[in-house]
Design an enzyme around this catalytic site. Structure first.
Site, PDB file in Angstrom:
ATOM      1  N   HIS A 227       0.881  -1.190   0.000  1.00 16.03           N
ATOM      2  CA  HIS A 227       0.000   0.000   0.000  1.00 16.03           C
ATOM      3  C   HIS A 227       0.910   1.230   0.000  1.00 16.03           C
ATOM      4  CE1 HIS A 227      -3.507   2.373   0.602  1.00 16.03           C
ATOM      5  NE2 HIS A 227      -3.825   2.077   1.853  1.00 16.03           N
ATOM      6  N   HIS A 266      -2.069  -2.225  -9.782  1.00 15.11           N
ATOM      7  CA  HIS A 266      -3.089  -1.665  -8.898  1.00 15.11           C
ATOM      8  C   HIS A 266      -4.284  -2.595  -8.828  1.00 15.11           C
ATOM      9  CE1 HIS A 266      -5.670   1.199  -6.895  1.00 15.11           C
ATOM     10  NE2 HIS A 266      -4.565   1.887  -6.632  1.00 15.11           N
ATOM     11  N   ASP A 317       2.512   5.798  -6.624  1.00 20.47           N
ATOM     12  CA  ASP A 317       3.710   5.740  -5.766  1.00 20.47           C
ATOM     13  C   ASP A 317       5.025   5.783  -6.541  1.00 20.47           C
ATOM     14  OD1 ASP A 317       2.412   5.591  -3.255  1.00 20.47           O
ATOM     15  OD2 ASP A 317       1.821   3.548  -3.741  1.00 20.47           O
TER      16      ASP A 317
HETATM   17  N1  COA Z   1       5.372  -6.511  -9.954  1.00 14.97           N
HETATM   18  C1  COA Z   1       5.388  -7.736 -10.533  1.00 14.97           C
HETATM   19  N2  COA Z   1       4.277  -8.488 -10.697  1.00 14.97           N
HETATM   20  C2  COA Z   1       3.119  -7.942 -10.298  1.00 14.97           C
HETATM   21  C3  COA Z   1       3.025  -6.672  -9.707  1.00 14.97           C
HETATM   22  C4  COA Z   1       4.223  -5.955  -9.541  1.00 14.97           C
HETATM   23  N3  COA Z   1       4.218  -4.752  -8.994  1.00 14.97           N
HETATM   24  N4  COA Z   1       1.742  -6.405  -9.413  1.00 14.97           N
HETATM   25  C5  COA Z   1       1.041  -7.467  -9.792  1.00 14.97           C
HETATM   26  N5  COA Z   1       1.881  -8.401 -10.316  1.00 14.97           N
HETATM   27  C6  COA Z   1       1.499  -9.706 -10.834  1.00 14.97           C
HETATM   28  C7  COA Z   1       1.400 -10.682  -9.671  1.00 14.97           C
HETATM   29  O1  COA Z   1       2.616 -11.318  -9.401  1.00 14.97           O
HETATM   30  C8  COA Z   1       0.353 -11.633 -10.188  1.00 14.97           C
HETATM   31  O2  COA Z   1       0.945 -12.516 -11.106  1.00 14.97           O
HETATM   32  P1  COA Z   1       0.451 -14.045 -11.204  1.00 14.97           P
HETATM   33  O3  COA Z   1      -0.996 -13.955 -11.581  1.00 14.97           O
HETATM   34  O4  COA Z   1       1.348 -14.609 -12.232  1.00 14.97           O
HETATM   35  O5  COA Z   1       0.655 -14.609  -9.831  1.00 14.97           O
HETATM   36  C9  COA Z   1      -0.599 -10.727 -10.966  1.00 14.97           C
HETATM   37  O6  COA Z   1       0.201  -9.622 -11.394  1.00 14.97           O
HETATM   38  C10 COA Z   1      -1.740 -10.215 -10.106  1.00 14.97           C
HETATM   39  O7  COA Z   1      -1.195  -9.567  -8.957  1.00 14.97           O
HETATM   40  P2  COA Z   1      -1.837  -9.542  -7.521  1.00 14.97           P
HETATM   41  O8  COA Z   1      -0.816  -9.129  -6.534  1.00 14.97           O
HETATM   42  O9  COA Z   1      -2.548 -10.851  -7.251  1.00 14.97           O
HETATM   43  O10 COA Z   1      -2.961  -8.458  -7.762  1.00 14.97           O
HETATM   44  P3  COA Z   1      -3.590  -7.535  -6.669  1.00 14.97           P
HETATM   45  O11 COA Z   1      -4.783  -6.919  -7.245  1.00 14.97           O
HETATM   46  O12 COA Z   1      -3.747  -8.292  -5.397  1.00 14.97           O
HETATM   47  O13 COA Z   1      -2.385  -6.509  -6.477  1.00 14.97           O
HETATM   48  C11 COA Z   1      -1.098  -4.761  -5.806  1.00 14.97           C
HETATM   49  C12 COA Z   1      -2.448  -5.184  -6.391  1.00 14.97           C
HETATM   50  C13 COA Z   1      -1.057  -3.244  -5.788  1.00 14.97           C
HETATM   51  C14 COA Z   1      -0.984  -5.293  -4.379  1.00 14.97           C
HETATM   52  C15 COA Z   1       0.044  -5.312  -6.668  1.00 14.97           C
HETATM   53  O14 COA Z   1      -0.032  -4.822  -7.984  1.00 14.97           O
HETATM   54  C16 COA Z   1       1.386  -5.011  -6.048  1.00 14.97           C
HETATM   55  O15 COA Z   1       1.839  -5.746  -5.158  1.00 14.97           O
HETATM   56  N6  COA Z   1       2.078  -3.933  -6.508  1.00 14.97           N
HETATM   57  C17 COA Z   1       3.329  -3.539  -5.921  1.00 14.97           C
HETATM   58  C18 COA Z   1       3.095  -2.741  -4.633  1.00 14.97           C
HETATM   59  C19 COA Z   1       2.542  -1.371  -4.910  1.00 14.97           C
HETATM   60  O16 COA Z   1       3.009  -0.661  -5.789  1.00 14.97           O
HETATM   61  N7  COA Z   1       1.559  -0.998  -4.119  1.00 14.97           N
HETATM   62  C20 COA Z   1       0.915   0.301  -4.230  1.00 14.97           C
HETATM   63  C21 COA Z   1      -0.442   0.166  -4.815  1.00 14.97           C
HETATM   64  S1  COA Z   1      -1.157   1.731  -5.147  1.00 14.97           S
END
Ligand code: COA
Length: 381
Positions: A227, A266, A317
């Site tokens: 987050h 996201h 971010d």
């Molecule tokens: N880097 C690499 N792979 C990513 C990624 C990232 N930043 N964000 C998503 N993915 C990939 C995941 O590994 C997953 O791959 P898979 O299906 O092969 O396992 C797929 O995309 C879906 O990701 P997931 O984490 O399940 O989706 P979510 O909706 O739960 O995630 C976030 C949303 C924001 C948690 C995720 O994109 C993330 O962890 N981003 C990095 C942290 C970040 O920037 N947070 C700020 C958000 S505003």
């Protein structure tokens, strides 16, 4: 569902679950990103953070008189009591500033009323809490919370840099462009519907808890790198690379090892975070003003690679990291700056939750053991 919004196919992490009603913001749901109906691009272009905070809290844009009164109230809460200063001095120098914010708000709840000015009190005091702790522990000096700066953006920058050594970054932070960048960043960070920290604050409010506890819940939830903590983590990543080739190689390796690249992706957007174009523009302007040849270039290389390899896009971010760095803000303070802003959104949601409250208490699907026979202590192996 409309273009730009993610198709939710899994229920893990409450993805795709509509967890309640809100009239505070739309997040890509056919209307784009709006705060109380106002387009985020218009707010970022024309408004001040104070106008946006007023809009979120009072449900309308302020007129000139209302804005002046609101700012006066925020300013009146900048001062720190002796007891709060003492608590801040006691928080160790090597603590994370997010913990400082959490403890600062928590202690404030012990010495301040939860009255009709609690929103203004919290918004007004947060920059002082952060800047006081920073200057005391880093420079051994106490800041004077009085200032001629009326707006939070320039007050925050002035006080964070109260005793900083002169540098191009500090000069930029204190320039009109620096203030503008901070003001826009605070606007972009102010509100984003049912994100994790806002939802945590609403859950807390739904139990009829007090406002300080709600904000502490928000801060604790924002801290994690999935987050708000992603802006700090993104800077650590970008700054770990020496040049574009190094960045390209490093990102490929990370993706091969299935590591997450912080500042990308996201939960609610599928191909673009609408806030990115604005913050990226400021990153570029600040980078040009500083003659930076490295950080912005590397950021763009990472952005391009992430899109080509994974169709993942930078969220707010990612470029906030370089914006804050160009303003001379220490990395660990990136997420606390987010707190200063998002508190306005948290408070709006806390107030909205209270207006039509129902305890938020979902259920879980039980996947544990079948019923067990109780075993006396002496018979357990
Ligand atoms: N880097 C690499 N792979 C990513 C990624 C990232 N930043 N964000 C998503 N993915 C990939 C995941 O590994 C997953 O791959 P898979 O299906 O092969 O396992 C797929 O995309 C879906 O990701 P997931 O984490 O399940 O989706 P979510 O909706 O739960 O995630 C976030 C949303 C924001 C948690 C995720 O994109 C993330 O962890 N981003 C990095 C942290 C970040 O920037 N947070 C700020 C958000 S505003």
């Amino acid at each position: 569902m409309t273009m730009g919004q993610k198709k939710q196919t899994k229920s893990g992490g409450l993805a795709g679950v509509v967890a309640g009603k809100s009239s505070i913001s739309t997040v890509g749901t056919g209307h784009g990103l709006n705060y109380r109906g106002y387009d985020i691009y218009d707010l970022a272009k024309y408004a001040t953070f104070e106008e946006v905070a007023f809009l979120l809290l009072k449900e309308k844009l302020p007129n000139a008189k209302e804005l002046a009164e609101f700012k006066k109230e925020l300013i009146s809460f900048r001062g720190l009591s002796e007891s709060l200063k003492e608590v801040l001095r006691l928080i160790p120098k090597d603590s994370h500033p997010m913990d400082v914010m959490r403890t600062g708000v928590s202690f404030l709840g012990n010495i301040s009323p939860d009255d009709k000015l609690v929103d203004e009190r919290l918004l007004g005091i947060l920059p002082s809490i952060l800047a006081y702790w920073h200057n005391f522990h880093v420079h051994g000096k106490e800041i004077d919370t009085k200032s001629s700066k009326e707006d939070i953006a320039s007050y925050l920058l002035e006080k964070l840099h109260a005793f900083s050594k002169p540098s191009p970054e500090v000069s930029l932070a204190l320039s009109p462009l620096g203030t503008e960048a901070m003001n826009v960043s605070l606007i972009l960070y102010a509100e984003h519907e049912f994100n994790a920290s806002t939802f945590a604050a609403r859950i807390c409010a739904s139990t009829n808890s007090d406002t300080y506890s709600c904000i502490v819940s928000g801060i604790g939830t924002l801290r994690g790198n999935l987050h708000g903590g992603a802006n700090e983590a993104a800077y650590e990543l970008i700054s770990s690379f020496e040049n574009s080739q190094d960045a390209l190689k490093g990102i490929k390796e990370k993706l091969d090892s299935k590591a997450k690249i912080m500042g990308f992706g996201h939960r609610v957007y599928v191909d673009n975070d609408p806030r990115n174009v604005v913050i990226k523009g400021y990153s570029k302007r600040l980078s040009d003003a500083l003659g930076d040849k490295k950080l912005y270039t590397i950021s763009e290389v990472i952005e391009k690679e992430m899109w080509e390899e994974k169709k993942l896009f930078p969220n707010l971010d990612f470029y906030s990291a370089s914006v804050y760095h160009f303003l001379g803000i220490p990395t660990a303070y990136f997420t606390p700056v987010f707190v200063v802003s998002r508190t306005s959104g948290w408070l709006a949601h806390v107030n909205e939750q209270r207006k039509d409250n129902k305890l938020i208490r979902p259920s879980s699907e039980y996947v544990g053991l079948d019923k067990q026979e109780y075993i006396a202590l002496e018979n357990r192996i």
